[in-house]
Design a protein around this motif. Sequence first.
Motif, PDB file in Angstrom:
ATOM      1  N   ARG A 121       0.842  -1.088   0.127  1.00  0.00           N
ATOM      2  CA  ARG A 121      -0.212   0.152   0.073  1.00  0.00           C
ATOM      3  C   ARG A 121       0.965   1.135  -0.063  1.00  0.00           C
ATOM      4  O   ARG A 121       0.714   2.172  -0.602  1.00  0.00           O
ATOM      5  CB  ARG A 121      -0.890  -0.076   1.178  1.00  0.00           C
ATOM      6  N   GLU A 122       2.060   1.258   0.882  1.00  0.00           N
ATOM      7  CA  GLU A 122       2.656   2.651   0.781  1.00  0.00           C
ATOM      8  C   GLU A 122       3.333   2.720  -0.489  1.00  0.00           C
ATOM      9  O   GLU A 122       3.426   3.714  -1.028  1.00  0.00           O
ATOM     10  CB  GLU A 122       4.139   2.070   1.805  1.00  0.00           C
ATOM     11  N   LEU A 123       3.898   1.691  -1.189  1.00  0.00           N
ATOM     12  CA  LEU A 123       4.395   1.836  -2.466  1.00  0.00           C
ATOM     13  C   LEU A 123       3.222   2.414  -3.581  1.00  0.00           C
ATOM     14  O   LEU A 123       3.564   3.207  -4.278  1.00  0.00           O
ATOM     15  CB  LEU A 123       4.924   0.345  -3.212  1.00  0.00           C
ATOM     16  N   GLN A 124       2.118   1.882  -3.350  1.00  0.00           N
ATOM     17  CA  GLN A 124       1.076   2.471  -4.227  1.00  0.00           C
ATOM     18  C   GLN A 124       0.745   3.939  -4.006  1.00  0.00           C
ATOM     19  O   GLN A 124       0.534   4.785  -4.928  1.00  0.00           O
ATOM     20  CB  GLN A 124      -0.197   1.592  -4.157  1.00  0.00           C
ATOM     21  N   TYR A 125       0.782   4.389  -2.730  1.00  0.00           N
ATOM     22  CA  TYR A 125       0.475   5.630  -2.494  1.00  0.00           C
ATOM     23  C   TYR A 125       1.647   6.615  -3.029  1.00  0.00           C
ATOM     24  O   TYR A 125       1.526   7.688  -3.486  1.00  0.00           O
ATOM     25  CB  TYR A 125       0.439   5.749  -0.824  1.00  0.00           C
ATOM     26  N   ARG A 126       2.930   6.027  -2.929  1.00  0.00           N
ATOM     27  CA  ARG A 126       4.064   6.837  -3.521  1.00  0.00           C
ATOM     28  C   ARG A 126       3.889   6.989  -5.070  1.00  0.00           C
ATOM     29  O   ARG A 126       4.021   8.143  -5.336  1.00  0.00           O
ATOM     30  CB  ARG A 126       5.387   6.218  -3.102  1.00  0.00           C
ATOM     31  N   ILE A 127       3.420   6.101  -5.592  1.00  0.00           N
ATOM     32  CA  ILE A 127       3.290   6.003  -7.206  1.00  0.00           C
ATOM     33  C   ILE A 127       2.215   7.075  -7.429  1.00  0.00           C
ATOM     34  O   ILE A 127       2.320   7.815  -8.332  1.00  0.00           O
ATOM     35  CB  ILE A 127       3.157   4.639  -7.924  1.00  0.00           C
ATOM     36  N   LEU A 128       1.182   6.978  -6.496  1.00  0.00           N
ATOM     37  CA  LEU A 128       0.080   7.959  -6.688  1.00  0.00           C
ATOM     38  C   LEU A 128       0.528   9.693  -6.664  1.00  0.00           C
ATOM     39  O   LEU A 128       0.245  10.231  -7.410  1.00  0.00           O
ATOM     40  CB  LEU A 128      -1.008   7.650  -6.009  1.00  0.00           C
ATOM     41  N   SER A 129       1.498   9.564  -5.633  1.00  0.00           N
ATOM     42  CA  SER A 129       1.770  10.940  -5.354  1.00  0.00           C
ATOM     43  C   SER A 129       2.838  11.300  -6.331  1.00  0.00           C
ATOM     44  O   SER A 129       3.132  12.629  -6.331  1.00  0.00           O
ATOM     45  CB  SER A 129       2.534  11.062  -3.922  1.00  0.00           C
ATOM     46  N   GLU A 130       3.594  10.764  -7.059  1.00  0.00           N
ATOM     47  CA  GLU A 130       4.663  10.916  -7.876  1.00  0.00           C
ATOM     48  C   GLU A 130       4.151  11.450  -9.260  1.00  0.00           C
ATOM     49  O   GLU A 130       4.135  10.921 -10.322  1.00  0.00           O
ATOM     50  CB  GLU A 130       5.782   9.666  -8.078  1.00  0.00           C
ATOM     51  N   ASP A 131       3.691  12.609  -9.234  1.00  0.00           N
ATOM     52  CA  ASP A 131       3.012  13.546 -10.530  1.00  0.00           C
ATOM     53  C   ASP A 131       4.045  14.106 -11.161  1.00  0.00           C
ATOM     54  O   ASP A 131       4.590  15.402 -10.617  1.00  0.00           O
ATOM     55  CB  ASP A 131       2.076  14.383  -9.817  1.00  0.00           C
ATOM     56  N   ASN A 132       4.381  13.911 -12.254  1.00  0.00           N
ATOM     57  CA  ASN A 132       5.274  14.487 -13.151  1.00  0.00           C
ATOM     58  C   ASN A 132       4.601  15.188 -14.195  1.00  0.00           C
ATOM     59  O   ASN A 132       5.445  15.872 -14.999  1.00  0.00           O
ATOM     60  CB  ASN A 132       6.390  13.566 -13.746  1.00  0.00           C
ATOM     61  N   GLY A 133       3.349  15.538 -14.102  1.00  0.00           N
ATOM     62  CA  GLY A 133       2.758  16.490 -14.918  1.00  0.00           C
ATOM     63  C   GLY A 133       2.335  15.935 -16.186  1.00  0.00           C
ATOM     64  O   GLY A 133       1.361  16.576 -16.874  1.00  0.00           O
ATOM     65  N   ARG A 134       2.909  14.743 -16.308  1.00  0.00           N
ATOM     66  CA  ARG A 134       2.309  14.177 -17.918  1.00  0.00           C
ATOM     67  C   ARG A 134       1.705  12.679 -17.597  1.00  0.00           C
ATOM     68  O   ARG A 134       1.705  12.019 -18.642  1.00  0.00           O
ATOM     69  CB  ARG A 134       3.366  14.037 -18.780  1.00  0.00           C
TER      70      ARG A 134
END
Length: 511
Positions: free
Chosen positions: A321-334
């Motif tokens: 779950r922590e990994l999934q939350y991290r991926i969700l948060s890593e917004d590169n604008g595209r």
Amino acid sequence: MKTKILISFLVAYLLFAGSTWSQSKIIKKQTPVKAVVETPKEIQNTKPEAPEQYQLRLIMENDAFGGFSDQYYTNGSRLEFHMSAGESNPTRKIFSYWNDLFITPTEKTRYLQGFAVGQEFYTPTNITKADVSYGDRPYSSRGYFSNSLTTFTEDTSITTELELGMIGPSVGGKSAQINFHNFIGSPTPQGWDTQIPDSYSAALKTDIRKFYHRFFGTQYNLNLGNIQTDVSFGLIFRFGNVDKTPGPGSSALQPGSPILHEEGNGYWYFYVNPGGTLQAYNATIQGQMGTDKAYKSQNRSSAFSNWDSFLNNPTPDVGERELQYRILSEDNGRNTLQRYILFNEFLVNGTNNPYNIGLNYLLFNNIFNGAEEIERTTRLFLLSNLAAQWDQIPDNARALAIYSIFRPEGGKLPPIVRYYSYEVLSQFILDPKQREALLQLLREEVEYRDEKTYIADLKRAVGFVRAGFVSVSNAGFLFGIHYNYQTIDFQSAKGLPQQHQWIGFQLGKVF
């Protein structure tokens, strides 16, 4: 004042010359040979003074001029005034010690003192987000005033400039870009409230251009200061009706010498200028020196790194779950679509989340997507979707939805709106322990962000290619148009553009 001094000097000189001429007639009558040979030493040692020169130059640059993407270095402008600098000029007295290290002064060496005001604006790749995107360039703006000395000969110019200015909101980048975008019908920038904060700046810059042949030369540029510290080198290839004069600089970022011109001696040429820059410091990317109000999304210790400390019995599922939350948060604008699919799979499907796509998209956008501006067609779709489910939506979620769709443009998303978003999202999807942990983590995250300014890591080596056309008429009118291509100057997240392009032009006149 200088004109009065010049007139007084000319009157005195004419009176002196007239007196000398009368004496020479008398001498000629008495001793013809000596009258021709013996000339007063004052006249022998008098050097013709170069005429006073004044000039104006304007440089404008914008990625919109070429229809390129609105990102990174998005706008620059610079207005200059230059005038001849005599031996008693204070700027010449000070700066010539440095300039003369790179040139051997002769009787033909000329000096111009300059004053300039300028500004530069920088933005991330996606200006429709109210938050800073992960691994992107931060918003920043800077303005400055400078005093310079240009020393030049027939084939070399050295321009040294002392610059004082400011970086931050006081420069006015937010209002300037919003007004310009509203005028041309472009999207309103949403993230200027996240820009690097106010600080004062000082810099010393030197630009050296030397031509070994009228079609080939070199360029060196050195910047020292608390805004930028770097050094660059470039080659200049050109073709046209021009001798070895260095000509004017081209870019507002590296303006170089002003208009180098002699009355009745115009020139024109096309040029290509490839080169590279080595950066040691850049405040428009890294923020002000010594600040404790900065963070980097790609390498900071975020609240999510403390996930296990909030749970009594960590399990492999917790790490997932922590990994999934991290991926969700890593917004590169595209990567909005990819992260929304992950959000839908992880936090909607397979849970007892009762909301339809309308509210769920708004929750995703507020929490994980940088509060991106919602386009008109998408807004209409979301409103239609919300209306169909309006009776099943709690009151706090209704208020949240209306605000999220119609929120004011050009500013941060208020923290209270994020908190409501967290509460609504977590109400149905997790067991009590996990829900409490998630809420605590997200609250810590927004508080951490709200107190700090995002910065990026510096890319040390930057390459560039500039090309364009320059024309200086016999009467001293300058026109130039310039194309600029540059690799990015910061360490970006994956998927972001690794280069940037813009068009600039310059206009000027020698008086």
